[in-house]
Design a protein around this motif. Structure first.
Motif, mmCIF file in Angstrom:
data_model
loop_
_atom_site.group_PDB
_atom_site.id
_atom_site.type_symbol
_atom_site.label_atom_id
_atom_site.label_comp_id
_atom_site.label_asym_id
_atom_site.label_seq_id
_atom_site.Cartn_x
_atom_site.Cartn_y
_atom_site.Cartn_z
ATOM 1 N N ASP A 156 0.824 -1.205 0.000
ATOM 2 C CA ASP A 156 0.000 0.000 0.000
ATOM 3 C C ASP A 156 0.862 1.261 0.000
ATOM 4 O O ASP A 156 0.359 2.361 -0.155
ATOM 5 C CB ASP A 156 -0.970 -0.002 1.199
ATOM 6 N N GLY A 157 2.159 1.107 0.134
ATOM 7 C CA GLY A 157 3.055 2.262 0.109
ATOM 8 C C GLY A 157 3.508 2.590 -1.295
ATOM 9 O O GLY A 157 2.952 2.090 -2.274
ATOM 10 N N THR A 158 4.554 3.415 -1.401
ATOM 11 C CA THR A 158 5.042 3.794 -2.726
ATOM 12 C C THR A 158 6.047 2.793 -3.285
ATOM 13 O O THR A 158 6.375 2.837 -4.457
ATOM 14 C CB THR A 158 5.696 5.192 -2.698
ATOM 15 N N ALA A 159 6.541 1.899 -2.430
ATOM 16 C CA ALA A 159 7.489 0.903 -2.915
ATOM 17 C C ALA A 159 6.756 -0.110 -3.778
ATOM 18 O O ALA A 159 5.627 -0.484 -3.493
ATOM 19 C CB ALA A 159 8.169 0.204 -1.756
ATOM 20 N N LYS A 160 7.403 -0.541 -4.851
ATOM 21 C CA LYS A 160 6.701 -1.397 -5.806
ATOM 22 C C LYS A 160 6.977 -2.878 -5.640
ATOM 23 O O LYS A 160 6.296 -3.705 -6.214
ATOM 24 C CB LYS A 160 7.037 -0.950 -7.211
ATOM 25 N N GLY A 161 7.999 -3.209 -4.883
ATOM 26 C CA GLY A 161 8.255 -4.627 -4.637
ATOM 27 C C GLY A 161 8.788 -5.375 -5.852
ATOM 28 O O GLY A 161 8.650 -6.594 -5.954
ATOM 29 N N GLY A 162 9.431 -4.635 -6.763
ATOM 30 C CA GLY A 162 9.922 -5.250 -7.998
ATOM 31 C C GLY A 162 10.930 -6.362 -7.786
ATOM 32 O O GLY A 162 11.127 -7.192 -8.672
ATOM 33 N N VAL A 163 11.531 -6.393 -6.606
ATOM 34 C CA VAL A 163 12.536 -7.420 -6.348
ATOM 35 C C VAL A 163 11.959 -8.836 -6.452
ATOM 36 O O VAL A 163 12.659 -9.781 -6.765
ATOM 37 C CB VAL A 163 13.232 -7.153 -4.979
ATOM 38 N N VAL A 164 10.650 -8.985 -6.252
ATOM 39 C CA VAL A 164 10.069 -10.340 -6.345
ATOM 40 C C VAL A 164 10.076 -10.885 -7.775
ATOM 41 O O VAL A 164 9.943 -12.078 -7.982
ATOM 42 C CB VAL A 164 8.622 -10.460 -5.787
ATOM 43 N N ILE A 165 10.240 -10.011 -8.735
ATOM 44 C CA ILE A 165 10.294 -10.496 -10.123
ATOM 45 C C ILE A 165 11.543 -11.350 -10.309
ATOM 46 O O ILE A 165 11.483 -12.484 -10.781
ATOM 47 C CB ILE A 165 10.271 -9.320 -11.117
ATOM 48 N N GLY A 166 12.672 -10.795 -9.875
ATOM 49 C CA GLY A 166 13.914 -11.542 -9.944
ATOM 50 C C GLY A 166 13.883 -12.763 -9.045
ATOM 51 O O GLY A 166 14.363 -13.838 -9.416
ATOM 52 N N ILE A 167 13.303 -12.603 -7.867
ATOM 53 C CA ILE A 167 13.249 -13.705 -6.905
ATOM 54 C C ILE A 167 12.439 -14.865 -7.447
ATOM 55 O O ILE A 167 12.854 -16.017 -7.392
ATOM 56 C CB ILE A 167 12.669 -13.221 -5.553
ATOM 57 N N SER A 168 11.291 -14.563 -7.992
ATOM 58 C CA SER A 168 10.446 -15.686 -8.403
ATOM 59 C C SER A 168 11.035 -16.347 -9.646
ATOM 60 O O SER A 168 10.858 -17.539 -9.868
ATOM 61 C CB SER A 168 8.989 -15.258 -8.533
ATOM 62 N N ASP A 169 11.794 -15.577 -10.413
ATOM 63 C CA ASP A 169 12.502 -16.149 -11.558
ATOM 64 C C ASP A 169 13.662 -17.036 -11.095
ATOM 65 O O ASP A 169 13.832 -18.166 -11.542
ATOM 66 C CB ASP A 169 13.014 -14.999 -12.434
ATOM 67 N N GLN A 170 14.420 -16.513 -10.156
ATOM 68 C CA GLN A 170 15.660 -17.174 -9.739
ATOM 69 C C GLN A 170 15.420 -18.367 -8.814
ATOM 70 O O GLN A 170 16.128 -19.352 -8.862
ATOM 71 C CB GLN A 170 16.533 -16.136 -9.039
ATOM 72 N N PHE A 171 14.447 -18.254 -7.927
ATOM 73 C CA PHE A 171 14.259 -19.298 -6.914
ATOM 74 C C PHE A 171 13.047 -20.181 -7.162
ATOM 75 O O PHE A 171 12.813 -21.148 -6.441
ATOM 76 C CB PHE A 171 14.162 -18.687 -5.517
ATOM 77 N N LYS A 172 12.257 -19.810 -8.144
ATOM 78 C CA LYS A 172 11.084 -20.631 -8.482
ATOM 79 C C LYS A 172 10.135 -20.809 -7.292
ATOM 80 O O LYS A 172 9.603 -21.886 -7.063
ATOM 81 C CB LYS A 172 11.510 -22.020 -9.004
ATOM 82 N N ILE A 173 10.008 -19.762 -6.489
ATOM 83 C CA ILE A 173 9.060 -19.817 -5.373
ATOM 84 C C ILE A 173 7.934 -18.829 -5.656
ATOM 85 O O ILE A 173 8.197 -17.662 -5.920
ATOM 86 C CB ILE A 173 9.741 -19.445 -4.047
#
Ligand SMILES: Nc1nc2c(ncn2[C@@H]2O[C@H](COP(=O)(O)OP(=O)(O)OP(=O)(O)O)[C@@H](O)[C@H]2O)c(=O)[nH]1
Ligand SMILES: Nc1nc2c(ncn2[C@@H]2O[C@H](COP(=O)(O)OP(=O)(O)OP(=O)(O)O)[C@@H](O)[C@H]2O)c(=O)[nH]1
Ligand SMILES: [Mg+2]
Ligand SMILES: [Mg+2]
Lengths: 296, 306
Positions: A251-268
């Motif tokens: 709900d804040g201004t942060a977009k959480g884009g780091v999960v794109i790389g995470i879900s690609d790299q760790f398959k979670i």
């Protein structure tokens, strides 16, 4: 009300008067992705994919570029071969045991409160385990959440062995015939070996009561966290076989884009998102909506 | 991550190795790698760009003495620049007023309550002060209990009003209590809030108005990514804070957010949190932070090998 300057407006600006994607547009794209915490290597991966598509499809205008971007990012998120979850519902296992882990202050306890609420609404009986016996007033905090959503909380005194609380909770869930047991754990930084080993122990103890438990090991990530989230994911996965992610504070201004790389790299797969502090502020993650929100 | 950075810089410095002076061509590749390393360290996108441009300008045309390699020269320029950007030496709190009112603000879960406890202990033990903690978070479940437990741990009293849902009234009453009972520092803990939450931002502005704090400390998680600039800017616009506190530096984050905060709002970072325990507090040292962000350990060893 959000003050995020969207993908669309930025890229449109860079695309004005152009018929193809040139370096300036790609630079703009790089800025937009990096400032959403997507990270340099994942950003380069996305840009390479776009370039390849553009080279193949020749003519690309703004709206086409937007469509391609969405597709490519969604494709990255989908590379863990998961489809989005559609219900707050769990079938086969009873009790279904969820263990919640993560670094300090990301929103574990709050996510548990909100998740308990959703599960209860969906007709499940839920019990919570107060296995954070370390942080000041952590037991009081989860007890208050239990009261707030009307579910049982199994707790011991502050300072007692968290594995023993987890054990008690799962045992109590079996005895009581509960559908779901959710175990809170103390926040811990992933570079602290002793604390990470403690998690492994908490996990193993539950298997003595219910073989196969915990069925879900949920790593909670704060959307405002930058590239360190990748290391968090690596270390927590190593210690506990994380198999689901929750992304909080979206709900804040942060977009959480780091999960794109995470879900690609760790398959979670990302399973839940937190969008506020209130009891109803938990949603199931939806790839399309997440990517759309990046473009807003 | 560290290995990753090391590999990158390794490649970058290889390009420079054995070349006599720094030119546009031999510096470009290196700058690209350094910019990537800064972004991986969560330094803000624009700050990273400006920083590498600055370093490049300083480096261009410089004659490299026979005794040092271009890599060494570049490393020195980079280190100097970053240390300057991080703001010279450590900045202390102004504790001259009695009571000195210190307002604590920041995003959810950043470490405000923990820091409040640590600061109380620090002021009591290291500065000989008589602090009072004020429990100004009326929202988070058990927030008041949490501060009370910490107050007990550090043996500092906590002013709380469990009946009240009014943080402004509580803060005011806390300061009044301090005046009446002779406490010379008041630390007001507040609820976590998002910078875009208008109602809560108005509320904390009102707390400031009502208590006229001498220090306003913005508490930030060191693991924060690119959003650090937005948040720091909004909190600063609303509160004009006097300093920042960087928490959770006992982790392995490089803490690039520190650089962003400094360069975007130009306020000093005054303290760092290095653990969950009450003694895990340090004053901020710009030079140490600079080497952490740059991974100076890595860079220095690279230069030695060059
Ligand atoms: N705005 C917002 N705040 C959240 C969200 N989730 C949690 N929070 C807030 O974040 C803060 C920390 O939440 P907790 O649930 O205590 O975090 P935790 O991970 O259990 O923390 P520790 O147990 O201390 O490690 C609290 O102020 C929560 O209200 C969310 O989705 N949005
Ligand atoms: N490892 C580590 N943990 C810290 C540090 N500072 C705070 N924490 C932990 O971070 C979590 C959140 O800290 P709090 O003090 O509750 O954060 P807060 O900002 O008051 O949270 P809200 O009031 O919910 O917004 C807790 O688990 C703390 O123990 C630090 O320097 N290092
Ligand atoms: Mg918790
Ligand atoms: Mg707090």
């Amino acid at each position: 009300e959000k003050t995020k300057e969207g993908f669309l407006s930025k890229i449109t600006k860079a695309m004005v008067g152009k018929s193809t994607v040139d370096d300036q547009v790609l630079d703009e794209l790089e800025e937009v992705l990096v400032t959403s915490d997507v990270g340099v290597s994942t950003t380069l991966k996305i840009i390479e994919r776009i370039q390849a598509r553009v080279a193949r499809d020749k003519y690309v205008n703004t709206s086409e570029l937007n469509a391609i971007l969405r597709e490519e990012i969604q494709a990255l998120l989908a590379e863990n071969n998961s489809s989005d979850f559609e219900h707050f519902e769990y079938g086969e296992h009873k009790p279904y045991v969820i263990m919640v882990v993560g670094v300090n202050g990301v929103g574990k306890t709050t996510t548990i409160g909100k998740l308990a609420h959703q599960l209860k609404e969906a007709g499940n009986s839920v019990v919570l385990g107060a296995a954070d016996t370390f942080r000041a007033a952590a037991v009081d905090q989860i007890r208050l959440w239990g009261e707030r959503v009307g579910v049982r909380v199994v707790a011991q005194a502050m300072g007692s062995d968290p594995a023993s609380v987890a054990f008690d909770t799962v045992k109590s869930a079996v005895a009581n015939g509960d559908d779901v047991a959710i175990i809170d754990t103390a926040g811990r930084l992933h570079n602290k070996v002793a604390l990470m080993n403690e998690l492994t122990k908490i996990k193993q103890v539950m298997q003595k009561v219910v073989p196969g438990a915990p069925h879900e090991i949920l790593l909670v990530l704060d959307a405002s966290t930058g590239q360190n989230a990748i290391e968090q994911c690596r270390q927590f996965t190593q210690a506990t076989d994380v198999n689901a992610l929750a992304l909080t504070k979206l709900d804040g201004t942060a977009k959480g884009g780091v999960v794109i790389g995470i879900s690609d790299q760790f398959k979670i797969p990302v399973k839940y998102i937190g969008v506020g502090e209130k009891v109803g502020d938990l949603q199931l993650f939806n790839k399309k909506e997440f990517v759309d929100s990046l473009f807003k | 991550m560290f290995q990753n950075l090391q590999d990158k810089l390794d490649r970058a410095f290889k390009v420079l190795k054995g070349q006599g002076n720094i030119t546009e061509i031999n510096v470009a590749e290196t700058m690209k790698e350094i910019r990537k390393a800064l972004l991986d360290a969560d330094v803000n996108y624009k700050t990273a760009k400006a920083f590498t441009d600055e370093v490049k300008q300083k480096a261009l045309g410089q004659n490299v003495l026979t005794s040092i390699s271009p890599g060494q020269l570049l490393t020195k320029i980079m280190n100097d620049e970053l240390t300057a950007l991080m703001g010279g030496s450590a900045t202390e709190l102004d504790l001259s007023k009695s009571p000195t009112v210190i307002l604590i603000a920041g995003l959810n879960g950043a470490g405000k309550t923990t820091f409040s406890g640590k600061l109380a202990k620090f002021l009591k033990e290291k500065k000989g002060k008589k602090p009072l903690l004020v429990a100004g978070d009326v929202y988070r479940p058990a927030a008041i209990d949490q501060l009370q437990v910490l107050g007990q741990q550090v043996d500092v009293p906590v002013y709380a009003d469990t009946e009240s849902k009014d943080p402004i009234g509580i803060a005011k009453a806390g300061v009044a209590e301090a005046k009446q009972k002779g406490y010379n520092v008041v630390i007001v803990d507040t609820a976590g809030r998002l910078a875009i939450d208008e109602a809560l931002m108005n509320e904390i502005s009102a707390v400031k108005e009502a208590t006229q704090p001498h220090e306003i400390l913005f508490v930030v998680d060191a693991m924060t990514g690119q959003d650090a600039v937005n948040t720091a800017k909004t909190f600063n616009d609303r509160l004009d804070f006097t300093g920042a506190v960087l928490t959770k530096l006992d982790g392995d984050t490089r803490g690039g957010a520190a650089l962003s905060i400094k360069s975007v709002v130009n306020k000093p970072i005054k303290f760092i949190g290095t653990g969950e325990k009450m003694e895990a507090l340090d004053v901020f040292h710009p030079d140490r932070m600079a080497s952490r962000i740059l991974g100076m350990g890595d860079v220095v060893s690279l230069v030695e090998r060059a």
